[in-house]
Design a protein around this motif. Structure first.
Motif, PDB file in Angstrom:
ATOM      1  N   UNK A 115      98.269  43.495  37.218  1.00  0.00           N
ATOM      2  CA  UNK A 115      97.334  43.895  37.979  1.00  0.00           C
ATOM      3  C   UNK A 115      96.141  42.743  38.683  1.00  0.00           C
ATOM      4  N   UNK A 116      95.137  42.672  39.453  1.00  0.00           N
ATOM      5  CA  UNK A 116      94.661  42.196  40.379  1.00  0.00           C
ATOM      6  C   UNK A 116      92.819  42.207  39.362  1.00  0.00           C
ATOM      7  N   UNK A 117      92.069  41.562  39.653  1.00  0.00           N
ATOM      8  CA  UNK A 117      91.226  41.485  38.691  1.00  0.00           C
ATOM      9  C   UNK A 117      89.866  41.913  40.256  1.00  0.00           C
ATOM     10  N   UNK A 118      90.476  42.154  41.318  1.00  0.00           N
ATOM     11  CA  UNK A 118      89.035  42.382  41.869  1.00  0.00           C
ATOM     12  C   UNK A 118      88.623  43.863  41.483  1.00  0.00           C
ATOM     13  N   UNK A 119      88.891  44.395  40.421  1.00  0.00           N
ATOM     14  CA  UNK A 119      87.907  45.866  40.252  1.00  0.00           C
ATOM     15  C   UNK A 119      87.718  45.604  39.090  1.00  0.00           C
ATOM     16  N   UNK A 120      87.399  44.614  38.683  1.00  0.00           N
ATOM     17  CA  UNK A 120      86.179  44.160  37.580  1.00  0.00           C
ATOM     18  C   UNK A 120      85.172  44.084  37.821  1.00  0.00           C
ATOM     19  N   UNK A 121      84.670  43.975  38.780  1.00  0.00           N
ATOM     20  CA  UNK A 121      82.973  43.939  38.687  1.00  0.00           C
ATOM     21  C   UNK A 121      82.398  46.056  38.932  1.00  0.00           C
ATOM     22  N   UNK A 122      83.661  46.223  39.482  1.00  0.00           N
ATOM     23  CA  UNK A 122      83.250  47.606  39.528  1.00  0.00           C
ATOM     24  C   UNK A 122      82.997  48.925  38.171  1.00  0.00           C
ATOM     25  N   UNK A 123      84.413  47.825  37.327  1.00  0.00           N
ATOM     26  CA  UNK A 123      84.252  48.549  36.063  1.00  0.00           C
ATOM     27  C   UNK A 123      83.753  48.309  35.314  1.00  0.00           C
TER      28      UNK A 123
END
Length: 156
Positions: A115-123
């Motif tokens: 997976x890419x770490x881009x959605x970590x902030x939204x999560x």
């Protein structure tokens, strides 16, 4: 048993728990002793201790004291715990997600998870919002129950 408590300063379970923590710490130190990156991990750990004790603790202690001073009425003070606990949980989650949010180790994260770490902030934001919402709901339920007990309870 009271003689032990008087001489030690706490209950026996406290001493046993402390000895268990030392045993786990010793086991981890033994496991890491042969690790080639052990010195780097120790440096990160010491840096985290210094950063917490010199930077983070004074900041959140000051925020807590400010909130405590702002709630001068005693009936408002239980609400602080419904802010403290979710703030602590959200802060700990931020520490876990922070490298991914900042984009550090993105290649390693992608290689390990696919997976890419881009959605970590939204999560992290969604998890924090859910934690604070759950705490607010619990606080409202507790206030409602307390009001119901006062209304229907025995006369003072």
């Amino acid at each position: 048993m009271t003689e032990f408590r008087r001489s030690y300063g706490a209950a026996l379970w406290h001493l046993l728990l402390l000895l268990g923590c030392f045993a786990v710490t010793g086991w981890i130190a033994l496991r890491l002793s042969g690790e080639p990156t052990a010195a780097r991990m120790l440096l990160w750990f010491l840096g985290a201790v210094v950063a917490h004790d010199l930077l983070l603790f004074p900041v959140y202690a000051l925020v807590d004291r400010t909130l405590l001073a702002a709630t001068d009425r005693p009936n408002h003070r239980p609400a602080l715990n419904h802010l403290r606990v979710p703030a602590l949980a959200s802060g700990l989650l931020l520490l876990v997600y922070l490298p991914g949010i900042l984009g550090l180790g993105g290649d390693t994260y992608t290689a390990a998870t696919g997976l890419t770490p881009q959605p970590l902030l939204a999560r992290w934001l969604a998890a924090s919002a859910a934690i604070f919402a759950g705490s607010a709901i619990l606080y409202a339920l507790r206030r409602r129950l307390r009001a119901r007990i006062k209304i229907g309870g025995p006369a003072d």
